[in-house]
Design a protein around this motif. Structure first.
Motif, mmCIF file in Angstrom:
data_model
loop_
_atom_site.group_PDB
_atom_site.id
_atom_site.type_symbol
_atom_site.label_atom_id
_atom_site.label_comp_id
_atom_site.label_asym_id
_atom_site.label_seq_id
_atom_site.Cartn_x
_atom_site.Cartn_y
_atom_site.Cartn_z
ATOM 1 N N LEU A 197 0.790 -1.218 0.000
ATOM 2 C CA LEU A 197 0.000 0.000 0.000
ATOM 3 C C LEU A 197 0.831 1.282 0.000
ATOM 4 O O LEU A 197 0.285 2.358 0.152
ATOM 5 N N ALA A 198 2.120 1.173 -0.162
ATOM 6 C CA ALA A 198 2.938 2.389 -0.227
ATOM 7 C C ALA A 198 2.494 3.244 -1.412
ATOM 8 O O ALA A 198 2.143 2.732 -2.469
ATOM 9 N N VAL A 199 2.495 4.550 -1.212
ATOM 10 C CA VAL A 199 1.950 5.467 -2.210
ATOM 11 C C VAL A 199 3.041 5.970 -3.152
ATOM 12 O O VAL A 199 4.058 6.498 -2.704
ATOM 13 N N ALA A 200 2.830 5.803 -4.447
ATOM 14 C CA ALA A 200 3.713 6.384 -5.451
ATOM 15 C C ALA A 200 3.192 7.769 -5.793
ATOM 16 O O ALA A 200 1.990 7.991 -5.853
ATOM 17 N N GLY A 201 4.090 8.702 -6.024
ATOM 18 C CA GLY A 201 3.651 10.054 -6.343
ATOM 19 C C GLY A 201 4.705 10.811 -7.111
ATOM 20 O O GLY A 201 5.884 10.461 -7.106
ATOM 21 N N THR A 202 4.277 11.877 -7.772
ATOM 22 C CA THR A 202 5.202 12.721 -8.509
ATOM 23 C C THR A 202 4.599 14.106 -8.724
ATOM 24 O O THR A 202 3.380 14.262 -8.755
ATOM 25 N N THR A 203 5.455 15.090 -8.826
ATOM 26 C CA THR A 203 5.015 16.412 -9.254
ATOM 27 C C THR A 203 4.840 16.383 -10.773
ATOM 28 O O THR A 203 5.281 15.445 -11.450
ATOM 29 N N LEU A 204 4.239 17.427 -11.308
ATOM 30 C CA LEU A 204 4.132 17.582 -12.754
ATOM 31 C C LEU A 204 3.981 19.063 -13.051
ATOM 32 O O LEU A 204 3.110 19.723 -12.485
ATOM 33 N N ALA A 205 4.841 19.582 -13.911
ATOM 34 C CA ALA A 205 4.753 20.999 -14.278
ATOM 35 C C ALA A 205 5.224 21.161 -15.712
ATOM 36 O O ALA A 205 6.151 20.472 -16.153
ATOM 37 N N GLY A 206 4.582 22.074 -16.430
ATOM 38 C CA GLY A 206 5.016 22.296 -17.792
ATOM 39 C C GLY A 206 4.104 23.206 -18.578
ATOM 40 O O GLY A 206 3.188 23.827 -18.033
ATOM 41 N N VAL A 207 4.390 23.278 -19.869
ATOM 42 C CA VAL A 207 3.578 24.080 -20.778
ATOM 43 C C VAL A 207 3.193 23.226 -21.976
ATOM 44 O O VAL A 207 3.911 22.292 -22.356
ATOM 45 N N ALA A 208 2.051 23.574 -22.553
ATOM 46 C CA ALA A 208 1.570 22.891 -23.747
ATOM 47 C C ALA A 208 1.094 23.927 -24.750
ATOM 48 O O ALA A 208 0.509 24.946 -24.376
ATOM 49 N N ARG A 209 1.322 23.657 -26.022
ATOM 50 C CA ARG A 209 0.764 24.496 -27.072
ATOM 51 C C ARG A 209 -0.618 23.948 -27.389
ATOM 52 O O ARG A 209 -0.762 22.787 -27.795
ATOM 53 N N VAL A 210 -1.638 24.760 -27.181
ATOM 54 C CA VAL A 210 -3.014 24.298 -27.355
ATOM 55 C C VAL A 210 -3.762 25.193 -28.336
ATOM 56 O O VAL A 210 -3.359 26.328 -28.608
ATOM 57 N N VAL A 211 -4.872 24.663 -28.854
ATOM 58 C CA VAL A 211 -5.731 25.418 -29.757
ATOM 59 C C VAL A 211 -7.112 25.544 -29.126
ATOM 60 O O VAL A 211 -7.684 24.557 -28.653
ATOM 61 N N THR A 212 -7.628 26.744 -29.076
ATOM 62 C CA THR A 212 -8.973 27.005 -28.574
ATOM 63 C C THR A 212 -9.824 27.565 -29.713
ATOM 64 O O THR A 212 -9.350 27.742 -30.839
ATOM 65 N N GLU A 213 -11.080 27.872 -29.427
ATOM 66 C CA GLU A 213 -11.968 28.426 -30.449
ATOM 67 C C GLU A 213 -11.486 29.785 -30.950
ATOM 68 O O GLU A 213 -11.844 30.202 -32.046
ATOM 69 N N THR A 214 -10.678 30.452 -30.149
ATOM 70 C CA THR A 214 -10.166 31.771 -30.553
ATOM 71 C C THR A 214 -8.752 31.702 -31.112
ATOM 72 O O THR A 214 -8.152 32.734 -31.399
#
Length: 278
Positions: free
Chosen positions: A96-113
């Motif tokens: 039952l030991a818990v695995a974990g990690t941080t996550l940080a970053g940027v993504a190039r995304v497309v929106t309606e605008t």
């Protein structure tokens, strides 16, 4: 979907090092357009290295290289990453030991605008913006000391040496669902992002990082080494008591003008690696 396509050039450098104290690198990164992310496996938890590797692998599987994801696509990829890390705790050899990690970053995304940059953060890895003159932290740490700073109980200087400085309050794998912090930024200007784990920011001051990004300070055996490699090398020389990972992303939208305020003083190297650390 309406809006323009994401036409622009992106220069990327990425580098990761185990450091001088740890025997295993629990950091992983993904630097494959349109995703640029770092993950820092939680020390003392089950499979910290596998947790970070699983997180970035899930992102890469959900959002293909060269694709044009929406913000929802990226959020679904983060949810997949949480499931992947969570499964290590459920089926790991240590019960039952818990695995974990941080996550940080940027993504190039497309929106309606049209196209945008999307900044995502869970934990205490960070995303910075560099404008050629000053370094600005875009993300807010999910940490015990940051909560104390926010309440005015301690200063930023005191936080750097606080006994709970390594305690994070949000991580992939900790709960069945995850709520990342998200910022959507304009796309139609020159931008440079620094994405890094805390092994960099705990050893280098903002002034030191700025000097390297500006090209005023050079670290490493080869002066022509990438910016990310120089940043990681500087943190290693400064003590290297944690794993160290950095990604530097510089974008040049095709319609960006020649405004002096948007001119960067330092060009970046080529992409060193476009896969999660194995």
């Amino acid at each position: 979907m309406g809006g323009e396509r994401m036409a622009q050039s992106v220069d990327v450098s990425a580098h990761s090092a185990t450091g001088r104290v740890r025997s295993i690198n629990e950091d992983s990164f993904l630097a494959s357009d349109p995703l640029f992310f770092v993950a820092d496996g939680m020390g003392g938890h089950a499979f910290g290295d596998r947790a970070s590797q699983s997180a970035v692998a899930a992102l890469a599987e959900r959002v293909a290289a060269g694709s044009e994801p929406t913000p929802d696509d990226v959020l679904e990829a983060v949810a997949d990453a949480n499931v992947a890390v969570r499964s290590l705790s459920t089926h790991g050899e240590v019960g039952l030991a818990v695995a974990g990690t941080t996550l940080a970053g940027v993504a190039r995304v497309v929106t309606e605008t049209g196209p945008h940059w999307m900044v995502v953060n869970i934990g205490d890895s960070r995303v910075y913006s560099w404008d050629g003159r000053s370094l600005t932290q875009l993300t807010v740490d999910h940490s015990a000391v940051q909560e104390l700073v926010d309440r005015g109980a301690i200063t930023q200087e005191q936080a750097a040496h606080h006994p709970e400085r390594n305690v994070i309050t949000r991580a992939l794998g900790a709960e069945d669902t995850i709520e990342p912090d998200v910022w959507i930024l304009p796309y139609d200007q020159v931008r440079t992002f620094l994405i890094c784990t805390d092994g960099l920011t705990k050893l280098l001051t903002s002034e030191m990082i700025s000097g390297i990004l500006a090209g005023e300070v050079v670290f490493g055996d080869e002066p022509e080494g990438t910016v990310a490699h120089q940043l990681v090398t500087a943190a290693d020389v400064a003590g290297g008591y944690d794993n160290i990972t950095a990604i530097v992303v510089e974008s040049h939208p095709n319609d960006a003008g020649g405004d002096a305020d948007q001119t960067h003083e330092r060009g970046l190297g080529v992409l060193e690696e476009t896969r999660p650390r194995g």
